[in-house]
Each structure stands twice: as structure tokens, then as C-alpha cells.
Scaffold this active site. Sequence first.
Site, PDB file in Angstrom:
ATOM      1  N   CYS A  37       0.699  -1.002   0.012  1.00 32.84           N
ATOM      2  CA  CYS A  37       0.031  -0.015  -0.193  1.00 32.84           C
ATOM      3  C   CYS A  37       1.096   1.174   0.008  1.00 32.84           C
ATOM      4  O   CYS A  37       2.074   1.191   0.324  1.00 32.84           O
ATOM      5  CB  CYS A  37      -0.868  -0.079   1.386  1.00 32.84           C
ATOM      6  SG  CYS A  37      -2.268  -1.275   1.324  1.00 32.84           S
ATOM      7  N   ASN A 137      -0.232   0.920   6.031  1.00 32.16           N
ATOM      8  CA  ASN A 137       0.416   0.131   4.902  1.00 32.16           C
ATOM      9  C   ASN A 137       1.341  -0.913   5.776  1.00 32.16           C
ATOM     10  O   ASN A 137       1.907  -0.454   6.756  1.00 32.16           O
ATOM     11  CB  ASN A 137       1.606   1.063   4.371  1.00 32.16           C
ATOM     12  CG  ASN A 137       2.766   0.337   3.476  1.00 32.16           C
ATOM     13  OD1 ASN A 137       3.735   0.584   3.134  1.00 32.16           O
ATOM     14  ND2 ASN A 137       2.483  -0.944   3.155  1.00 32.16           N
ATOM     15  N   GLY A 138       1.038  -1.983   5.544  1.00 31.40           N
ATOM     16  CA  GLY A 138       1.657  -3.117   6.420  1.00 31.40           C
ATOM     17  C   GLY A 138       0.703  -4.335   6.680  1.00 31.40           C
ATOM     18  O   GLY A 138      -0.378  -4.595   6.082  1.00 31.40           O
ATOM     19  N   CYS A 274      12.464  -3.651   5.843  1.00 34.38           N
ATOM     20  CA  CYS A 274      12.355  -4.660   4.753  1.00 34.38           C
ATOM     21  C   CYS A 274      12.957  -4.524   3.878  1.00 34.38           C
ATOM     22  O   CYS A 274      13.315  -3.573   2.821  1.00 34.38           O
ATOM     23  CB  CYS A 274      10.635  -4.642   4.297  1.00 34.38           C
ATOM     24  SG  CYS A 274      10.368  -5.529   2.619  1.00 34.38           S
ATOM     25  N   SER A 321      11.944  -3.715 -13.200  1.00 35.23           N
ATOM     26  CA  SER A 321      12.554  -3.858 -11.955  1.00 35.23           C
ATOM     27  C   SER A 321      13.869  -4.481 -11.975  1.00 35.23           C
ATOM     28  O   SER A 321      14.657  -4.377 -11.184  1.00 35.23           O
ATOM     29  CB  SER A 321      11.573  -4.619 -11.216  1.00 35.23           C
ATOM     30  OG  SER A 321      11.187  -5.880 -11.761  1.00 35.23           O
ATOM     31  N   ASP A 384      14.682  -9.394 -11.014  1.00 36.29           N
ATOM     32  CA  ASP A 384      14.856  -9.006  -9.934  1.00 36.29           C
ATOM     33  C   ASP A 384      14.553 -10.222  -8.855  1.00 36.29           C
ATOM     34  O   ASP A 384      15.243 -10.272  -7.622  1.00 36.29           O
ATOM     35  CB  ASP A 384      13.782  -7.904  -9.267  1.00 36.29           C
ATOM     36  CG  ASP A 384      12.602  -8.540  -9.960  1.00 36.29           C
ATOM     37  OD1 ASP A 384      11.993  -9.245  -9.461  1.00 36.29           O
ATOM     38  OD2 ASP A 384      11.752  -7.837 -11.049  1.00 36.29           O
ATOM     39  N   CYS A 474      12.180 -13.423   4.483  1.00 36.18           N
ATOM     40  CA  CYS A 474      11.842 -14.510   3.220  1.00 36.18           C
ATOM     41  C   CYS A 474      12.990 -14.968   2.573  1.00 36.18           C
ATOM     42  O   CYS A 474      12.696 -15.922   1.973  1.00 36.18           O
ATOM     43  CB  CYS A 474      10.983 -13.478   2.313  1.00 36.18           C
ATOM     44  SG  CYS A 474      11.840 -11.926   1.759  1.00 36.18           S
TER      45      CYS A 474
END
Length: 504
Positions: A37, A137-138, A274, A321, A384, A474
Site C-alpha cells: 500500500c 501500509n503493512g 524490509c 524492476s 529481480d 523471506c
Amino acid sequence: MTKRQHKIPLMTTKKYGNTLINPLEKSRDTDRFKDECGLFAIFNNPDAAFKTYLGLYALQHRGEESAGIVSSTGSRMYIHKGMGLVGDVFDNASFGKLPGRHALGHVRYSTTGSSTPKNAQPLMVEYSRGMIAVAHNGNLTNGRFLHDELQARGAIFQTTSDTEIVIHLLASHRNAVKERDALLHTIQTLKGAFSMLMLKPDMLIAIRDSHGFRPLCLGKVNESYIISSETCALDLINDAEYIREIEPGEVLIITDHGLNSFFPFGKKRPRSMCIFELIYFARPDSFIFGENVHLTRQKMGRRLAREHPVDADLVMSIPDSGNSAALGYAHESGLLFEIGITRNHYIGRTFLQPRQAIRDFGVKVKLNPISEVVKDKRIIVVEDSIVRGTTTVQRMATLKNAGAKEVHLRIGCPPHISPCYYGIDFPSKKELIAANKSVEEIRRFLGVDSLGYLSIDGMLDCVSEGSKNFCTACFDGKYPTPIEEVEDKYISISDKFQEQIKFE
Ligand code: SF4
């Protein structure tokens, strides 16, 4: 409704923009990580709603499902939101309905809660302390627990977005003498990733979780203050200047009297920004987490070239990207950088795939190789990331079909082995190709001549803030916060968690 139940009226526009949701949209390109977001707000500006619209335009890459703006005259608040891109939701007439010197905007990609008009943000309500609009956002990792607990105590939810939890929590602290205390109690209850903006008639509040997962920055133009997810949105506002990041754990309150910030979690907390924002999500022209995004990706590309060199004729990227990392790879290796694939920017949300024949060449509709460039060449392709591998395998096949003699695939980040619980839409572990196959197995699956991923150490060496300040979950499965509440959505409420909320 029973006596115990309480419902907070949700304010919406009567009509949700002009764009209908394309039911294929969520499934159309499932082999990409989805952005989360974008937030933008401006306080004390004569053209607040229009400036917010410009800011949202710059942040469109962070969410394409819905867009919304709330404005305030200082005493009354107005809202317009809808499904679709910023340009679909707002037209000239919209700004006439959004008066006032303060505005808050949001673009959304759903990570929690479905893509429906009622989940579009900002959420605006009237509660015991007046009007408030919230944009988020999150992802709250204790969202399920909080939702169930609030529901058990009578709250009636009108959306499936975890943002509504924040509103019910604020309302639950109605007996707190000071509004600031209610806000503080609410924030201290939340776990996970949240960069959040709240607008009251005469006040803008910016909040960043103590780990600082998602970016959020403060800017200024003349006498107006701006808060934005990324600095690229400041660049669209004439004369706007970047001041600083909202610090992890900071609550910044902006009123006509100026700025006032406090740190409800304490100031010295471990950060977990992040790293994937720098690799993929943020725009290359943004400055986040103390880094320019494009230059960081270039550094990663250089490092990738040192870690995985190979004899070849040219380096090319999967646009857009992969561009910055591919440039870095070319600079470091001394090989020619070429445009070997062109991207069709116009298929966007409206491209339907009604017939099998179209589905079959769908990958070429979006990215088509330039055969005169790749034919008979040994090419290094910089991408990417790889999610499931299903799109990558098609892309590599189109390059071979276009005549490439050798295809060497280089990935600008380490293999993704674990899902994200902090606001990025990831597939489950069993769908992540790198969680289930070795690099050699992935190479064979993709049909390329060689495959190399950037190492975790190599990735972290490219950021100046220090490796300890970044989330890499991740890539290594080491989550900086407990995630048990998310892993099992229906986890029973333990005694430990019962203490989390103290209702008044
Ligand atoms: Fe970012 Fe990955 Fe951590 Fe999610 S798990 S916050 S995508 S680094």
C-alpha cells in the site's frame, strides 16, 4: 443488534469510482510479488486534495486495486474513494468534493482482507472523539487475535481489512482522559508491520512500527508538512523538500501548533526494515532507509557480477524492476548492456485473456524479446526475483525461441524460501520454487544454461544502515517478530495474549 454490540459507522462515497474490479486481476499475474500500500498526506495546504492526488499517482506502484482521499476543512471531513487506479477513481469533479487544507490519501493492494470497495482506504468513521480517517501500509501479525477479541466484546466489523481493528481499538479506549493516551494504548497493542496515517479534523498523525518494516518519510513545502511512503511522491510537489524518515517506533503529531513526536515503544529497539523494498518494491527514484533505491540495486548487480561471473556477449534486464541491477552487473563485468526485451506498458488492468490462444502468448504480450539483439548471442539476463518460476520459465523460453545461443540467468536477490507476514502478498512456502528445489533443480526447470542468485551476505553488504537493521525473513526464515498468530489463523486465545488488550 444486542445491547453489547457496537458498530462504528463507516463513511464512504456513495459511488465507488468508475472502475469495476476485473475478476481475473488477482489471478492474472500470480508469479510476481505484489506491492502492499502507499500513503500520502499533506497538512495545511490550500490545494491539499489535489496535491494528495499527485502524491498517490507517484505511489501507484504500491497498490493498484483501490485509491482514496479524505480531506478536512479543520472542522469537517470529506471522503472519496473507489476501486481502480488513481486516474480511474479521481477526476476534476472529485476535488470540488474534497475541500480543506488537510488531506490523507491511500493506494491499496490487499494483503489482509479482500479486494472490495468497502475495504478501500482510508477508512473514515465518527466515534466518541469525533471524526477520524485511518490509512495503513503493512500487516498486523496479531490481527486475527485482536479481531476475534474485539468481536467477542461486541465490536461489529464492516470490512475484512485489519485497519478497522485499529479504529475499534481506539474506540475501546473511550474512557482514557486524553486522546493521546487512547492512541498510545492502541499502538502498543499492535504487532507486526504498520506504517499508518490518521487524519482528524485538525490533526495529522504519522505512526511507524518499532521495527520500521515499511518506509515513511516527512517532507515540507512552504508552510505545509507532507508524509509519504516514498520520497518519489515529494518530487511531484513543486518545491517540496525531504526532511527525514519517520523513525521506527515514532508517533508524529502535526497540528497548527507544529510537530510533536513521541516513542511509545521506547527509542532503542531493534529495527527490521524490509530489505525487499530496496530490491523490488520501492521506486528507483526514491530514497528510503537511508539509501537511493536505484543505486542500491546497482550495487547489488555489481556484487552479483562478482559472485556469479560468466563469459557472455551482453547483459540485459527483465524490465523494469531488473534494470538497475542489470546495469550494475554490466558495469562490473565490462560487458555490453543491451535492451533485449521490450515491455508493453499498456496492458495493465484492462487486458483480458478470454481465449486460450491469448493466454498462451500472454507472456509475449507483456514482454517481447528483440530477436535481432539476442539472436546467436550468449546473454546474461538479470531478473529481480523468482517467485513460483512459472512466468520466468516462459520468459526464458521466449529468449531461446528468439535465437539466443546461451541464456545465463542472474537474480538480484537471494532465493525466496519463506513467506512474508509483514504486508507483502507472498504465496505459501509450498508454492515458492526456491523453498522446494535446489538452485540446480531450478536451473533445469527454467531451461537456462546457468543460474546464480545474489547471496544474503552480498545483499546486506550493499546497504549502509547495517545488516542487523534489516528484515531478511523471506530469504532465511528468521522472522524478527513472533508469527504464530498468523500461521494459525484460528489459534485459540491463550492467557498470554489475553493480557494484550485492557479494555476500559
Ligand atoms: Fe520484506 Fe521479506 Fe521481511 Fe517481508 S519477510 S518484510 S518481504 S524482507
